[in-house]
Design an enzyme around this catalytic site. Structure first.
Site, PDB file in Angstrom:
ATOM      1  N   SER A  32      56.635  31.286  31.383  1.00 26.41           N
ATOM      2  CA  SER A  32      56.942  31.638  32.752  1.00 26.41           C
ATOM      3  C   SER A  32      58.389  31.359  33.153  1.00 26.41           C
ATOM      4  CB  SER A  32      56.008  30.862  33.685  1.00 26.41           C
ATOM      5  OG  SER A  32      56.243  29.466  33.583  1.00 26.41           O
ATOM      6  N   SER A  86      55.665  27.637  28.189  1.00 26.96           N
ATOM      7  CA  SER A  86      56.556  28.316  29.150  1.00 26.96           C
ATOM      8  C   SER A  86      58.008  27.855  29.130  1.00 26.96           C
ATOM      9  CB  SER A  86      56.000  28.175  30.567  1.00 26.96           C
ATOM     10  OG  SER A  86      54.867  28.995  30.728  1.00 26.96           O
ATOM     11  N   LYS A 104      64.334  25.936  38.330  1.00 25.18           N
ATOM     12  CA  LYS A 104      63.154  26.807  38.366  1.00 25.18           C
ATOM     13  C   LYS A 104      62.468  26.665  39.725  1.00 25.18           C
ATOM     14  CE  LYS A 104      58.936  27.875  35.702  1.00 25.18           C
ATOM     15  NZ  LYS A 104      58.127  27.540  34.510  1.00 25.18           N
TER      16      LYS A 104
END
Length: 493
Positions: free
Chosen positions: A159, A183, A79
């Protein structure tokens, strides 16, 4: 040869160790899959050379008879919130575009030390602020899933939407995520994969771009509970560079996995039956109870009375911490600088932030600055902190009655991209089941349960006692074995 991109973390690791295939063959297969999946927009930057270099190192170590690490030969997605040495790290924001850290985050370093390789940096909601992956400066991430009979682009959740999309689409066997208010869990539920947020402090926050420091926690996203256990072991551990890091040994979660829940009590919080929750979600929850009962657990009703205040408290505390954390992005030392002609220092700050931050980031910074301002600090921020303490106490009281809690992960399945972007409040409600565990710092996991009438995945959430990731993983394994979830998105990308 087996289609290597269909294999998960354990299968790749064991296959490489056993000589069934080389780590380099695995890296090449996933690099090709990533390159062919540009339509998903899951990656901001791809790093095929990193994946190959790590694979060659693993192959050389195996040939030399050395002991291989827990993630040896497994290429993963990172990420783009984790600082990676010499590789652009942006938090999906224009304000950090082009920023290449001269250091490595502790979590990513732990993974490289365990033998993992990096396929690239994954797209996300800007600064991890969002529930749909529509706030990235680098464009929306597409879910690999589609509603039956429709070509509408669907949300992969947020997210960590790039992470969930990549794992679900089989272009990465696993990926890192971060969870501030859901998330990891919400995108995992939207895309039919597993994801666990460990106890706050299990994984170091050092080198992870901060959103809300008292909530942020890294965790793994993968296709199975066992793969999550393996990857979490590699990620976790004490770090003196993070003042909130837990000074505890990392358990052998993989070895401790057991789907036998005899003697365990599973709590069902009555406050989680909320208006507006999709009927099919409630049906999957009922099914989850039956699966856990079949695994030997006793199902008990519990109460978490302050649940309805958790979401509003979260949307005061998280933006308040964000407004403080994001004050460092001012155009002075790194990242974007917008300096209008004849501008002074304050003008440069304002112009840089106006240009560099997206609308959702600005919205949350404004909310956070407002609730921390002199006239409103006591009315909002202090009240929210008191509510947070009450939410945590609810969980503490519940542990006297149960060992783990079962709840839905989300109130609905995935939705079309763009359908909620004009309605931030409805978007925020996506986190309603995920936020309480975040406020209390508890380990929590989403496991795929079934698909709904539109053919979209639905996830079930398990919340555990502090430091009891094993209990969460075991309950997750019991559901996984009974659900037999094998649905995959039909390839359109």
């Amino acid at each position: 040869m087996t289609n290597l991109t269909e294999l998960g973390v354990k299968e790749i690791r064991d296959g490489v160790a056993g000589g069934d295939f080389t780590a380099k063959e695995v890296a090449e297969a996933f690099n090709a899959a990533v390159a062919a999946a540009a339509d998903l927009n899951a990656f901001i930057v791809t790093t095929p050379d990193h994946a190959i270099a790590a694979a060659e190192k693993t192959d050389a170590a195996r040939a030399a008879g050395e002991t291989l690490g827990k993630m040896a030969g497994v290429p993963i997605g990172m990420k783009d919130l984790f600082a990676t040495h010499g590789v652009q790290t942006t938090a999906a924001s224009h304000i950090l575009e082009g920023f290449k850290p001269q250091y490595e985050s502790t979590v990513s370093q732990n993974l490289w030390d365990a033998g993992a390789g990096m396929l690239g940096k994954l797209n996300l909601d800007q600064f991890a602020m969002g529930s749909s992956n529509e706030t990235s400066y680098f464009g929306n991430v597409n879910s690999p899933w589609r509603k039956e009979g429709s070509n509408a682009a669907m949300s992969p959740g947020g997210s960590s939407g790039g992470s969930s999309s990549a794992v679900s689409a089989r272009i990465a066997p696993a990926a890192t995520g971060t969870d501030t208010g859901g998330s990891i869990r919400q995108p995992a539920a939207f895309t039919g994969i597993c994801g666990i947020k460990p106890t706050y402090g299990r994984c170091s926050r050092w080198g992870v771009v901060a959103f809300a420091s008292s909530l942020d926690q890294a965790g793994p996203m993968a296709r199975s509970v066992e793969d999550c256990a393996i990857m979490l072991e590699a990620m976790a551990g004490f770090d003196p560079k993070d003042s909130t890091s837990l000074q505890m040994d990392v358990p052998d979660w993989e070895a401790g996995l057991s789907a036998d829940l005899k003697g365990k009590k599973v709590g069902i919080p009555r406050e989680y039956r909320m208006d507006g929750t999709d009927e099919e979600i409630l049906k999957s929850w009922e099914q989850g109870k039956e699966w856990l009962r079949d695994a030997g657990a006793e199902i008990v009703d519990i109460s978490l009375p302050h649940t309805k205040y958790a979401l509003p408290a979260y949307y005061i505390i998280a933006p308040a911490e964000a407004s403080s954390n994001l004050a460092r992005y001012d155009g002075v030392r790194y990242g974007l600088r917008d300096l209008p002609e004849g501008a002074g220092l304050q003008d440069m700050y304002a112009a840089t932030r106006e240009e560099g931050f997206g609308d959702e980031v600005k919205r949350r910074v404004l909310i956070g600055t407002y609730v921390l301002s002199a006239g409103f600090y006591d009315a909002y921020y202090n009240q929210a902190q008191k509510v947070r303490a009450l939410v945590a106490r609810d969980f503490e009281n519940a542990w006297a009655e149960c060992d783990v809690i079962l709840a839905p992960t989300t109130p609905t399945a995935s939705f079309p991209l763009g359908s909620l972007s004009e309605d931030p409040l409805t978007m925020y409600l996506n986190d309603v089941f995920a936020v309480p565990a975040s406020l209390a710092g508890l380990p929590a996991m989403s496991v795929p349960a079934m698909t709904n009438s539109d053919g979209l995945p639905l996830g079930l959430q398990l919340v555990g006692k502090p430091f009891d990731e094993q209990g969460v993983l075991n309950a997750g394994l019991a559901i996984e074995q009974r659900a037999g979830f094998t649905a995959q998105p039909e390839k359109w990308w």
